[in-house]
Write a protein that holds these residues in place. Structure first.
Motif, mmCIF file in Angstrom:
data_model
loop_
_atom_site.group_PDB
_atom_site.id
_atom_site.type_symbol
_atom_site.label_atom_id
_atom_site.label_comp_id
_atom_site.label_asym_id
_atom_site.label_seq_id
_atom_site.Cartn_x
_atom_site.Cartn_y
_atom_site.Cartn_z
ATOM 1 N N GLY A 165 -0.114 -1.633 5.131
ATOM 2 C CA GLY A 165 -1.207 -1.136 5.323
ATOM 3 C C GLY A 165 -2.272 -2.070 6.066
ATOM 4 N N ILE A 166 -3.364 -1.614 6.691
ATOM 5 C CA ILE A 166 -4.649 -2.242 7.414
ATOM 6 C C ILE A 166 -5.676 -1.793 6.604
ATOM 7 C CG2 ILE A 166 -5.652 -2.616 9.294
ATOM 8 C CD1 ILE A 166 -3.294 -1.771 10.999
ATOM 9 N N TYR A 167 -6.579 -3.063 6.443
ATOM 10 C CA TYR A 167 -7.933 -2.696 6.036
ATOM 11 C C TYR A 167 -8.890 -3.806 6.253
ATOM 12 C CZ TYR A 167 -7.339 -6.639 2.631
ATOM 13 O OH TYR A 167 -7.386 -7.959 2.050
ATOM 14 N N GLU A 168 -9.996 -3.426 5.866
ATOM 15 C CA GLU A 168 -11.163 -4.450 6.620
ATOM 16 C C GLU A 168 -12.132 -4.912 5.161
ATOM 17 O OE1 GLU A 168 -15.599 -3.378 8.239
ATOM 18 O OE2 GLU A 168 -13.965 -2.413 9.599
ATOM 19 N N ILE A 175 -7.596 -6.881 8.269
ATOM 20 C CA ILE A 175 -6.285 -7.495 7.781
ATOM 21 C C ILE A 175 -4.923 -6.688 7.479
ATOM 22 C CG2 ILE A 175 -5.405 -8.715 5.404
ATOM 23 C CD1 ILE A 175 -7.600 -10.069 6.778
ATOM 24 N N ASN A 176 -3.902 -7.245 8.276
ATOM 25 C CA ASN A 176 -2.580 -6.473 7.834
ATOM 26 C C ASN A 176 -1.905 -7.000 6.654
ATOM 27 O OD1 ASN A 176 -1.747 -4.874 10.605
ATOM 28 N ND2 ASN A 176 -2.798 -6.906 11.208
ATOM 29 N N GLU A 177 -1.661 -6.084 5.638
ATOM 30 C CA GLU A 177 -1.246 -6.457 4.362
ATOM 31 C C GLU A 177 0.069 -5.722 3.914
ATOM 32 O OE1 GLU A 177 -4.074 -7.340 0.845
ATOM 33 O OE2 GLU A 177 -3.261 -4.903 0.557
ATOM 34 N N LYS A 178 0.850 -6.562 3.398
ATOM 35 C CA LYS A 178 2.210 -6.131 2.636
ATOM 36 C C LYS A 178 1.883 -6.260 1.274
ATOM 37 C CE LYS A 178 7.132 -7.137 2.212
ATOM 38 N NZ LYS A 178 7.973 -8.183 2.496
ATOM 39 N N ALA A 179 1.904 -5.134 0.392
ATOM 40 C CA ALA A 179 1.835 -4.952 -1.113
ATOM 41 C C ALA A 179 3.092 -4.579 -1.907
ATOM 42 C CB ALA A 179 0.552 -4.102 -1.553
ATOM 43 N N THR A 180 3.581 -5.533 -2.590
ATOM 44 C CA THR A 180 4.786 -5.220 -3.400
ATOM 45 C C THR A 180 4.525 -4.900 -4.761
ATOM 46 O OG1 THR A 180 6.096 -6.410 -1.845
ATOM 47 C CG2 THR A 180 7.270 -6.085 -3.714
ATOM 48 N N THR A 181 4.972 -4.124 -5.567
ATOM 49 C CA THR A 181 4.678 -3.715 -6.720
ATOM 50 C C THR A 181 6.106 -3.335 -7.567
ATOM 51 O OG1 THR A 181 2.666 -2.736 -6.359
ATOM 52 C CG2 THR A 181 3.530 -2.530 -8.507
#
Length: 250
Positions: A165-168, A175-181
């Motif tokens: 995802g992308i968030y501010e 921010i370009n983010e990779k979230a692993t759960t």
């Protein structure tokens, strides 16, 4: 740009259940259940049931009704209409949200929301569950995450979710983010462990608007009734366990 993070987290709750094997079979003989959210204070939710599926949801603060929703399902058990019938600030209302569902045979491959969001499901496993979810939106809506990769266990429970995802951030930086759960379950298919990782790294705990903090590791245990439905839910973070929810079934 419009930001809908809370909506993105919750809009699949009554759609396809990717995160946990459905309880609907165990709930078929009940009319409703009430869940007290101890972790969030005095909130409780009453779920009315039809053939094990939630048909009405009422949210209460202490004993005061704050909101009410009704759900209509298609023949595959997926929500196709959500109607808000009461809001504490507006009184009786009739706010209808329709979901346009597209199937390939019996597989749900596309879902369109009234607010401009579309989800596409693909790369299905042997259980008919999608291993890829892609989200597309209108220009004035910021969707997060926009892509999600999912792995399942033999019972259809999600054991890993990788979200892109992308968030501010608070400083206005994109921010370009990779979230692993990663998830683990007990023998009744209830969640007992969560492990979160982010790239770039984030500091834990992570505050969530309208919800509890997110921790890197969270552990859960349950007490069950004679029919195999949980009645108490406990959570452990940083070595401390506390009761987070209770349920009563009728």
């Amino acid at each position: 740009m419009k930001n809908l993070p809370a909506l993105i987290i919750t809009f699949s709750i009554f759609g396809i259940s990717f995160a946990q094997k459905s309880e609907s079979e165990l709930l078929e003989n009940y009319d409703f259940y009430v869940e007290k959210n101890i972790e969030m204070g005095k909130w409780s939710t009453k779920y009315y049931l039809t053939n094990g599926l939630v048909s009405v949801q009422e949210n209460y603060w202490k004993n005061e009704l704050r909101s009410r929703k009704e759900f209509k399902y298609d023949k595959y058990g997926n929500v196709e209409r959500e109607t808000n019938t009461f809001d504490i600030n507006e009184g009786q209302i009739n706010d209808i949200s329709n979901l346009k569902l597209e199937y390939d045979a019996t597989l749900l491959v596309r879902k369109e929301f009234d607010f401009g969001m579309t989800e596409k499901y693909s790369d299905f496993n042997k259980l008919g569950k999608p291993k890829l979810i892609e989200r597309m939106e209108e220009p004035d809506i910021k969707a997060w995450p926009y892509k999600e990769l999912i792995e399942y266990d033999k019972n259809g429970n999600v054991i890993q979710s990788i979200e892109f995802g992308i968030y501010e951030d608070l400083n206005g930086k994109i921010i370009n983010e990779k979230a692993t759960t990663n998830y683990k379950y007990d023998d009744r298919n209830n969640l007992i462990e969560i492990h979160r990782e982010y790239e770039p790294k984030r500091e834990f705990p992570i505050p969530i608007t309208g919800g509890p903090f997110l921790y890197e590791y969270e552990y859960f245990r349950y007490k069950y009734n004679k029919n195999g439905l949980w009645t108490k839910k406990y959570k452990t973070v940083n070595g401390k366990e506390y009761l987070v929810a209770k349920r009563k079934y009728k």
